[in-house]
Design a protein around this motif. Structure first.
Motif, PDB file in Angstrom:
ATOM      1  N   THR A  24      10.080   6.478 -16.471  1.00  0.00           N
ATOM      2  CA  THR A  24       9.672   5.926 -15.185  1.00  0.00           C
ATOM      3  C   THR A  24       8.314   6.467 -14.770  1.00  0.00           C
ATOM      4  O   THR A  24       7.502   5.741 -14.189  1.00  0.00           O
ATOM      5  N   LEU A  25       8.052   7.725 -15.068  1.00  0.00           N
ATOM      6  CA  LEU A  25       6.727   8.289 -14.775  1.00  0.00           C
ATOM      7  C   LEU A  25       5.633   7.562 -15.550  1.00  0.00           C
ATOM      8  O   LEU A  25       4.510   7.442 -15.076  1.00  0.00           O
ATOM      9  N   LEU A  26       5.953   7.088 -16.734  1.00  0.00           N
ATOM     10  CA  LEU A  26       4.959   6.379 -17.549  1.00  0.00           C
ATOM     11  C   LEU A  26       4.704   4.956 -17.047  1.00  0.00           C
ATOM     12  O   LEU A  26       3.606   4.433 -17.211  1.00  0.00           O
ATOM     13  N   VAL A  27       5.700   4.333 -16.438  1.00  0.00           N
ATOM     14  CA  VAL A  27       5.562   2.957 -15.974  1.00  0.00           C
ATOM     15  C   VAL A  27       4.570   2.862 -14.815  1.00  0.00           C
ATOM     16  O   VAL A  27       3.787   1.919 -14.738  1.00  0.00           O
ATOM     17  N   GLY A  28       4.596   3.833 -13.917  1.00  0.00           N
ATOM     18  CA  GLY A  28       3.757   3.784 -12.725  1.00  0.00           C
ATOM     19  C   GLY A  28       2.271   3.672 -13.008  1.00  0.00           C
ATOM     20  O   GLY A  28       1.620   2.730 -12.520  1.00  0.00           O
ATOM     21  N   PRO A  29       1.690   4.591 -13.765  1.00  0.00           N
ATOM     22  CA  PRO A  29       0.261   4.473 -14.047  1.00  0.00           C
ATOM     23  C   PRO A  29      -0.106   3.181 -14.779  1.00  0.00           C
ATOM     24  O   PRO A  29      -1.170   2.612 -14.519  1.00  0.00           O
ATOM     25  N   ILE A  30       0.777   2.711 -15.637  1.00  0.00           N
ATOM     26  CA  ILE A  30       0.510   1.445 -16.337  1.00  0.00           C
ATOM     27  C   ILE A  30       0.490   0.293 -15.332  1.00  0.00           C
ATOM     28  O   ILE A  30      -0.410  -0.555 -15.350  1.00  0.00           O
ATOM     29  N   ALA A  31       1.467   0.270 -14.434  1.00  0.00           N
ATOM     30  CA  ALA A  31       1.528  -0.790 -13.428  1.00  0.00           C
ATOM     31  C   ALA A  31       0.333  -0.714 -12.478  1.00  0.00           C
ATOM     32  O   ALA A  31      -0.227  -1.755 -12.096  1.00  0.00           O
ATOM     33  N   GLY A  40      -7.787  -5.623  -8.072  1.00  0.00           N
ATOM     34  CA  GLY A  40      -8.675  -4.693  -7.393  1.00  0.00           C
ATOM     35  C   GLY A  40      -7.953  -3.525  -6.737  1.00  0.00           C
ATOM     36  O   GLY A  40      -6.783  -3.252  -7.002  1.00  0.00           O
ATOM     37  N   GLY A  41      -8.688  -2.867  -5.860  1.00  0.00           N
ATOM     38  CA  GLY A  41      -8.193  -1.645  -5.232  1.00  0.00           C
ATOM     39  C   GLY A  41      -6.992  -1.858  -4.328  1.00  0.00           C
ATOM     40  O   GLY A  41      -6.092  -1.017  -4.273  1.00  0.00           O
ATOM     41  N   ARG A  42      -6.979  -2.957  -3.590  1.00  0.00           N
ATOM     42  CA  ARG A  42      -5.846  -3.245  -2.702  1.00  0.00           C
ATOM     43  C   ARG A  42      -4.563  -3.437  -3.511  1.00  0.00           C
ATOM     44  O   ARG A  42      -3.494  -2.949  -3.132  1.00  0.00           O
ATOM     45  N   ALA A  43      -4.653  -4.120  -4.619  1.00  0.00           N
ATOM     46  CA  ALA A  43      -3.483  -4.314  -5.482  1.00  0.00           C
ATOM     47  C   ALA A  43      -3.044  -2.991  -6.099  1.00  0.00           C
ATOM     48  O   ALA A  43      -1.841  -2.710  -6.191  1.00  0.00           O
ATOM     49  N   ALA A  44      -3.992  -2.164  -6.511  1.00  0.00           N
ATOM     50  CA  ALA A  44      -3.647  -0.857  -7.075  1.00  0.00           C
ATOM     51  C   ALA A  44      -2.967   0.014  -6.021  1.00  0.00           C
ATOM     52  O   ALA A  44      -2.017   0.739  -6.329  1.00  0.00           O
ATOM     53  N   ALA A  48       0.724   1.495  -6.283  1.00  0.00           N
ATOM     54  CA  ALA A  48       0.973   2.933  -6.144  1.00  0.00           C
ATOM     55  C   ALA A  48       2.045   3.194  -5.086  1.00  0.00           C
ATOM     56  O   ALA A  48       2.923   4.042  -5.278  1.00  0.00           O
ATOM     57  N   LEU A  49       1.992   2.454  -3.977  1.00  0.00           N
ATOM     58  CA  LEU A  49       3.009   2.630  -2.943  1.00  0.00           C
ATOM     59  C   LEU A  49       4.378   2.166  -3.444  1.00  0.00           C
ATOM     60  O   LEU A  49       5.391   2.840  -3.214  1.00  0.00           O
ATOM     61  N   ALA A 109       1.804  -6.933  -5.792  1.00  0.00           N
ATOM     62  CA  ALA A 109       1.681  -5.740  -6.641  1.00  0.00           C
ATOM     63  C   ALA A 109       2.751  -4.719  -6.277  1.00  0.00           C
ATOM     64  O   ALA A 109       3.344  -4.085  -7.156  1.00  0.00           O
ATOM     65  N   PHE A 110       3.004  -4.553  -4.989  1.00  0.00           N
ATOM     66  CA  PHE A 110       4.049  -3.637  -4.526  1.00  0.00           C
ATOM     67  C   PHE A 110       5.400  -4.048  -5.099  1.00  0.00           C
ATOM     68  O   PHE A 110       6.121  -3.244  -5.688  1.00  0.00           O
ATOM     69  N   GLY A 111       5.754  -5.325  -4.917  1.00  0.00           N
ATOM     70  CA  GLY A 111       7.064  -5.798  -5.341  1.00  0.00           C
ATOM     71  C   GLY A 111       7.260  -5.780  -6.845  1.00  0.00           C
ATOM     72  O   GLY A 111       8.311  -5.369  -7.338  1.00  0.00           O
ATOM     73  N   LEU A 112       6.244  -6.221  -7.577  1.00  0.00           N
ATOM     74  CA  LEU A 112       6.368  -6.231  -9.039  1.00  0.00           C
ATOM     75  C   LEU A 112       6.458  -4.813  -9.603  1.00  0.00           C
ATOM     76  O   LEU A 112       7.223  -4.556 -10.536  1.00  0.00           O
ATOM     77  N   THR A 113       5.689  -3.901  -9.023  1.00  0.00           N
ATOM     78  CA  THR A 113       5.763  -2.510  -9.484  1.00  0.00           C
ATOM     79  C   THR A 113       7.114  -1.904  -9.141  1.00  0.00           C
ATOM     80  O   THR A 113       7.725  -1.222  -9.975  1.00  0.00           O
ATOM     81  N   ALA A 114       7.593  -2.158  -7.923  1.00  0.00           N
ATOM     82  CA  ALA A 114       8.910  -1.643  -7.533  1.00  0.00           C
ATOM     83  C   ALA A 114      10.000  -2.202  -8.453  1.00  0.00           C
ATOM     84  O   ALA A 114      10.901  -1.469  -8.869  1.00  0.00           O
TER      85      ALA A 114
END
Length: 156
Positions: A24-31, A40-44, A48-49, A109-114
């Motif tokens: 799970t720690l590896l998925v976050g930076p990739i996402a 862009g930055g807003r999506a990143a 991250a959130l 980006a929030f939802g897909l990462t979550a």
């Protein structure tokens, strides 16, 4: 002469957390990187959130399970685990609904990462649980008799 400590069943929560946390720690930076290059930055920031919130929910769930269900019978353990899991998902859904109209957040980006973090955590949590070889039934209270004791053979 010291008496050896009784060896009990392994703590499934330590194994599940260890097994789930690293992937799970590896998925976050990739996402976050994918979100940055795609939006862009807003999506990143949204990714991250989503990553941070989801990891916090699942770690909190493991803490709750370790505290309240560590020494429960197998059937009660599984019922408690399902209740905590559904509670986590409902709470995560409430956070997503609360943040859906936030202008400063890229909700996609929030939802897909979550979602990605939750799927990876759950898959590897189940793998960790299966590796603990925890009983899924209650142990018998009396030892079972062997077949030879239960029905003596008659010889002719």
């Amino acid at each position: 002469m010291s008496v050896p400590a009784a060896v009990g069943p392994p703590n499934p929560f330590a194994a599940m957390t260890r097994t789930a946390f690293i992937p799970t720690l590896l998925v976050g930076p990739i996402a976050i990187a994918i979100a940055f290059f795609a939006g862009g930055g807003r999506a990143a920031g949204g990714a991250a959130l989503g990553y941070a919130v989801t990891i916090a929910f699942f770690l909190l769930g493991m803490i709750v399970m370790n505290r309240f269900a560590a020494n429960t019978p197998p059937l009660l353990f599984m019922a408690t685990a399902l209740a905590v899991f559904f509670g986590q998902l409902i709470f995560l859904l409430l956070v997503i609904l609360f943040l859906q109209n936030a202008d400063w957040l890229d909700g996609r980006a929030f939802g897909l990462t979550a979602l990605a973090v939750a799927l990876v955590w759950q898959i590897f949590q189940v793998v960790g649980y299966l590796r603990t070889r925890r009983l899924v039934f209650d142990e018998p209270t009396t030892p079972a008799s062997s077949p030879s004791e239960a029905s003596p053979r008659h010889t002719a």
